[in-house]
Design a protein around this motif. Sequence first.
Motif, mmCIF file in Angstrom:
data_model
loop_
_atom_site.group_PDB
_atom_site.id
_atom_site.type_symbol
_atom_site.label_atom_id
_atom_site.label_comp_id
_atom_site.label_asym_id
_atom_site.label_seq_id
_atom_site.Cartn_x
_atom_site.Cartn_y
_atom_site.Cartn_z
ATOM 1 N N LEU A 196 0.916 -1.289 0.103
ATOM 2 C CA LEU A 196 -0.078 -0.007 -0.080
ATOM 3 C C LEU A 196 0.712 1.246 -0.007
ATOM 4 O O LEU A 196 0.367 2.194 -0.553
ATOM 5 C CB LEU A 196 -1.037 0.087 1.248
ATOM 6 C CG LEU A 196 -2.232 1.027 1.300
ATOM 7 C CD1 LEU A 196 -3.011 0.751 -0.030
ATOM 8 C CD2 LEU A 196 -2.954 0.777 2.445
ATOM 9 N N SER A 197 1.916 1.218 0.508
ATOM 10 C CA SER A 197 3.094 2.382 0.568
ATOM 11 C C SER A 197 3.484 2.865 -0.819
ATOM 12 O O SER A 197 3.595 3.981 -1.115
ATOM 13 C CB SER A 197 4.177 2.007 1.725
ATOM 14 O OG SER A 197 4.942 0.872 1.095
ATOM 15 N N ASP A 198 3.504 1.580 -1.497
ATOM 16 C CA ASP A 198 4.069 2.021 -3.150
ATOM 17 C C ASP A 198 2.894 2.332 -3.957
ATOM 18 O O ASP A 198 3.048 3.154 -4.980
ATOM 19 C CB ASP A 198 4.730 0.694 -3.625
ATOM 20 C CG ASP A 198 6.032 0.263 -2.725
ATOM 21 O OD1 ASP A 198 6.534 1.108 -2.198
ATOM 22 O OD2 ASP A 198 6.347 -1.036 -2.865
ATOM 23 N N HIS A 199 1.939 1.742 -3.581
ATOM 24 C CA HIS A 199 0.510 2.295 -4.378
ATOM 25 C C HIS A 199 -0.796 2.662 -3.488
ATOM 26 O O HIS A 199 -1.519 1.727 -3.178
ATOM 27 C CB HIS A 199 0.009 0.943 -5.403
ATOM 28 C CG HIS A 199 1.182 0.542 -6.243
ATOM 29 N ND1 HIS A 199 1.617 1.136 -7.470
ATOM 30 C CD2 HIS A 199 2.093 -0.393 -6.008
ATOM 31 C CE1 HIS A 199 2.237 0.152 -8.032
ATOM 32 N NE2 HIS A 199 2.866 -0.333 -7.226
ATOM 33 N N PRO A 200 -0.484 3.759 -3.116
ATOM 34 C CA PRO A 200 -1.750 4.269 -2.368
ATOM 35 C C PRO A 200 -3.134 4.457 -2.836
ATOM 36 O O PRO A 200 -4.183 4.510 -1.997
ATOM 37 C CB PRO A 200 -1.114 5.511 -1.653
ATOM 38 C CG PRO A 200 -0.211 6.277 -2.598
ATOM 39 C CD PRO A 200 0.625 4.861 -3.503
ATOM 40 N N ASP A 201 -2.941 4.591 -4.197
ATOM 41 C CA ASP A 201 -4.298 4.659 -4.705
ATOM 42 C C ASP A 201 -4.777 3.312 -5.286
ATOM 43 O O ASP A 201 -4.659 3.046 -6.609
ATOM 44 C CB ASP A 201 -4.267 5.751 -5.914
ATOM 45 C CG ASP A 201 -5.472 6.121 -6.472
ATOM 46 O OD1 ASP A 201 -6.704 5.440 -5.863
ATOM 47 O OD2 ASP A 201 -5.485 6.644 -7.588
ATOM 48 N N LEU A 202 -5.791 2.277 -4.532
ATOM 49 C CA LEU A 202 -6.231 1.418 -4.881
ATOM 50 C C LEU A 202 -7.712 1.616 -4.917
ATOM 51 O O LEU A 202 -8.506 0.374 -4.953
ATOM 52 C CB LEU A 202 -5.801 0.296 -4.157
ATOM 53 C CG LEU A 202 -4.205 -0.194 -3.953
ATOM 54 C CD1 LEU A 202 -3.966 -1.207 -3.119
ATOM 55 C CD2 LEU A 202 -3.623 -0.742 -5.245
#
Length: 538
Positions: free
Chosen positions: A404-410
């Motif tokens: 989630l830290s690498d891709h906060p927009d899920l």
Amino acid sequence: MTAQPIAADATPAQWLKTALSPRKRIMALASGLVIADAVPAVGFAAGLGLAVGALPQGFSHALPGAALAVVSLLARGLLTQAANRVAARAARAVKGDLRRQALNGAFSSRLSDAETMTATHEGVEALDGHVSRFLPARTAAAVTPLLLIAATAVVSSFTAGILLFTLAPFVIGMALTGMAAGAESRRQFQALERLSGLFLDRIRALPAILAFQAETQQTAVIARASENLAQRTSKVLKIAFLSSAILEFFSALAVALVAVYCGFNLLKLLPFPAPEQLSLTRAFFLLALAPEVYAPMRRLAAAYHDRQAAEAAAPSLRQLTEDVGAAPARPPLPANAPAIAFRQVGVAYEAGAPVLSGFNLNIAPGATVALLGASGSGKSSLLHLFLGLAPLTEGEVEVGGVLLSDHPDLTAWIAWAGQSPVVVPGTLAENIALAWRGAPSGRVMEAAARAGFTGDLNRAIDERGGGLSGGERRRLGLARAFLKPAPILLLDEPTANLDAASEAAMRPVIRAAAEGRTTLIATHSDAVAEMADVVVRL
């Protein structure tokens, strides 16, 4: 057009120069038109001098000089109009470039919402005067006086010396006031940012302010911030007025010295040997041209505040528009429900103690987890992590192999149903379709039916949810969850404030919505928790 790379340690002035470089041609044209004004200025002074000098010989002898003066005035008017139009075009182009950079570079997280709002509006607009007034005036102030003094020297070298000598106070005065005005302008822009932040935060918190009857207290806070901005603005204006007064004084003094020299020279009353003997024509030429030498300096002094305003806004504009690096590509939507792992997760907001610390949980693909706990225990905060509404201050969350830290927009992975679904004016079907823009009407009807809506989907709903009961508002959120093809389902208190019968009717709908999805439910209800595969008490 793209600007040149900007050094990390560049000053506001250097940043402005580089940021404006893509439009340097049109800005140079505007400056050239302003400098060209020197030619008709000399023509007007020459025409006036010739007309006055020829008057003793008769009116007809003065007509050529008068005609030259009139033509010169008309030419000055046309040049001024053209320069203003080109400068305005340059300012519009620069502002458009910066706003496009802000949109393309997308409002980086380095600025708060208030700072972003102030920079995109007030900051970009501050460049209007800098580009359209200050930059042409600065170029003209550096070139035009020297051209006019050179023209003066052709007629009277002594008068040219007077004019050249009296330019020094202008340069010294503007340097001193510029240093003082620069710091005050930056403080004034920061006060404006703080006031914008207060307004934005209070508007967001307006329901809480009204609920706690804090209107008077918050009004006082905003009033103090407004007074601080007024004081900062007043200090900037005081410096601007003081600098203008000083420059006007030296300008008047210089013109007076030229007038005294020309008058005493004509009368042959100079207290020292005359370096030259002036005629009436030459004297009027010098008297008419002397104020023009200082006119560019006065225009520069009047526009100097525009430079300070632009440099004050430059730091915020730089953070808003500079490249923050390419955003990571969004991971593809999983074909199946993903596993979720919380590893030593901590959530802490800016004020107060951490809401969660050291939280660990492994969720199998397609499992349903109920989060139980008292209000404030962190149930909603865990759900908000997936939406970017809560800060992940410790640990890591892994969703289907993605951090989630690498891709906060899920958000594309997630179907959400909260306690108070957003309602917009329109039909019930249009409100359900907010979860999937462009969804086929058949899919919308199917989602509504699975959520338990049996009435007319075309009935009108106002912005307050008029026409929907409390249970129907919950079903609206679940209908959106049914409609959105997302592998993760997040439910925040889906049965809160419902009576026992309504909750019992809602539970099968929740169970159906969770089928085939990895589901997290934040709830106070033990009956809802019984539907889950895993129950976690916080």
